[in-house]
Design a protein around this motif. Structure first.
Motif, PDB file in Angstrom:
ATOM      1  N   ARG A   1      26.474 -20.278  73.822  1.00 46.41           N
ATOM      2  CA  ARG A   1      26.919 -19.323  75.005  1.00 46.41           C
ATOM      3  C   ARG A   1      28.137 -18.599  75.405  1.00 46.41           C
ATOM      4  NH1 ARG A   1      24.226 -24.724  77.156  1.00 46.41           N
ATOM      5  NH2 ARG A   1      25.667 -24.804  78.015  1.00 46.41           N
TER       6      ARG A   1
ATOM      7  N   ARG B   1      28.119 -16.282  73.057  1.00 47.64           N
ATOM      8  CA  ARG B   1      27.320 -14.979  73.627  1.00 47.64           C
ATOM      9  C   ARG B   1      27.736 -13.732  74.613  1.00 47.64           C
ATOM     10  NH1 ARG B   1      21.541 -17.550  73.836  1.00 47.64           N
ATOM     11  NH2 ARG B   1      20.899 -14.833  74.072  1.00 47.64           N
ATOM     12  N   LEU B   2      28.384 -14.278  75.850  1.00 45.52           N
ATOM     13  CA  LEU B   2      29.941 -13.786  77.050  1.00 45.52           C
ATOM     14  C   LEU B   2      30.629 -12.974  76.462  1.00 45.52           C
ATOM     15  CD1 LEU B   2      28.811 -16.534  79.547  1.00 45.52           C
ATOM     16  CD2 LEU B   2      28.068 -14.715  79.578  1.00 45.52           C
TER      17      LEU B   2
ATOM     18  N   LEU C   1      35.580 -11.425  82.867  1.00 42.28           N
ATOM     19  CA  LEU C   1      34.606 -11.730  83.839  1.00 42.28           C
ATOM     20  C   LEU C   1      34.264 -11.396  85.202  1.00 42.28           C
ATOM     21  CD1 LEU C   1      34.244 -16.062  83.078  1.00 42.28           C
ATOM     22  CD2 LEU C   1      32.646 -14.284  83.210  1.00 42.28           C
TER      23      LEU C   1
END
Length: 290
Positions: free
Chosen positions: A244, A247-248, A288
């Motif tokens: 995960r 994937r970011l 982010l």
């Protein structure tokens, strides 16, 4: 895992649940029986012979301090003191014996209890030892919840001039968020790399909390212990979690306890390489959101 190695990775002290996360009941019982581990009180296992330390304090007429006081409080340390740490009144003579000796004015309470106060212990360690050793003590004190950063900042500002700057730095960076000396020492290494700002227990949407997060460059750093990763379920949890993260667009750096504690230059070089690459790639633009 050998129980002594397990306790060392846990910071020299641990609960039954923490120890059994790394070893077995039979191995733990054997280590207690042959004196390699100690159980000074209920649900507390440690490497240090605290009774021996207090006997040393009694022989010198002093007070347990510095790393020995931290052990007495049950705080997790980067490493045990090589010798019992004892603080004596300023007028006391130097006793014979294998001690780490200090001299200071002590309160009546400290003299009566034979151990320095929690706040003094953190500041003494900060003024005396290397930053990583001292920050492990401060973080452990913060996790206990009895003293907070404001207490440490005030005490550091009032401490003697010699070592005051070191004490202020430790007080300013102390955090309850780092779970153990392993994570604290990884933070110290990462924080020494120019151009990055790492935060403990950073939250990544879809992944959860990570040990260290460099949000701008999208770098995750994990202090990997066998405690949570030695089962099939733990392995699958890791695979899902880091997939995960990938994937970011995040880069995940995973370090073992041995690397962090004994090969810090290698750990720092690895972080520097990834920071250099991520900076060149300008990945920070897609990192982010704060």
């Amino acid at each position: 895992m050998d129980p002594v190695v397990a306790l060392r990775e846990l910071g020299g002290v641990g609960t039954l649940q923490e120890v059994l996360g790394l070893t077995t009941r039979s191995q733990l019982a054997g280590a207690l029986a042959d004196g390699r581990l100690h159980k000074p009180r209920h649900n507390r296992y440690c490497l240090a012979d605290l009774e021996g330390t207090m006997r040393a304090v009694a022989r010198t007429g002093g007070t347990a301090s510095h790393l020995s006081a931290a052990q007495e409080f049950g705080w997790k340390l980067k490493h045990d003191p090589l010798r019992p740490c004892v603080t004596l009144p300023r007028s006391a003579r130097k006793p014979r014996g294998p001690y780490e000796l200090h001299w200071a004015d002590l309160s009546e309470r400290e003299l009566r209890r034979n151990v320095t106060s929690r706040t003094r212990t953190v500041i003494d360690c900060a003024r005396t030892y290397d930053f990583d050793v001292a920050l492990c003590v401060a973080d452990s004190a913060m996790r206990e919840g009895i003293i907070d950063r404001d207490d440490l900042l005030v005490a550091a500002a009032r401490s003697p001039r010699t070592g005051r700057a070191k004490a202020l730095r430790v007080a300013a960076e102390a955090s309850h968020l780092r779970a153990n000396p392993f994570e604290t020492c990884l933070y110290v290494i990462a924080a020494s790399v120019p151009g990055i700002d790492v935060v403990p227990q950073g939250h990544v949407p879809g992944v959860g909390f990570v040990d260290l997060l460099e949000r701008r460059l999208g770098i995750v750093m994990e202090a990997e212990s066998l405690e949570h990763h030695w089962t099939k379920a733990g392995l699958q949890r890791d695979v899902d979690r880091y997939t995960r993260a990938a994937r970011l667009g995040l880069v995940v750096l995973r370090f073992t306890w041995t690397e962090v504690m004994f090969r810090p230059d290698d750990v720092r070089a690895a972080i520097e390489d990834v920071v250099r690459w991520r900076t060149v790639q300008a990945v920070g633009r897609h990192g982010l959101a704060a």
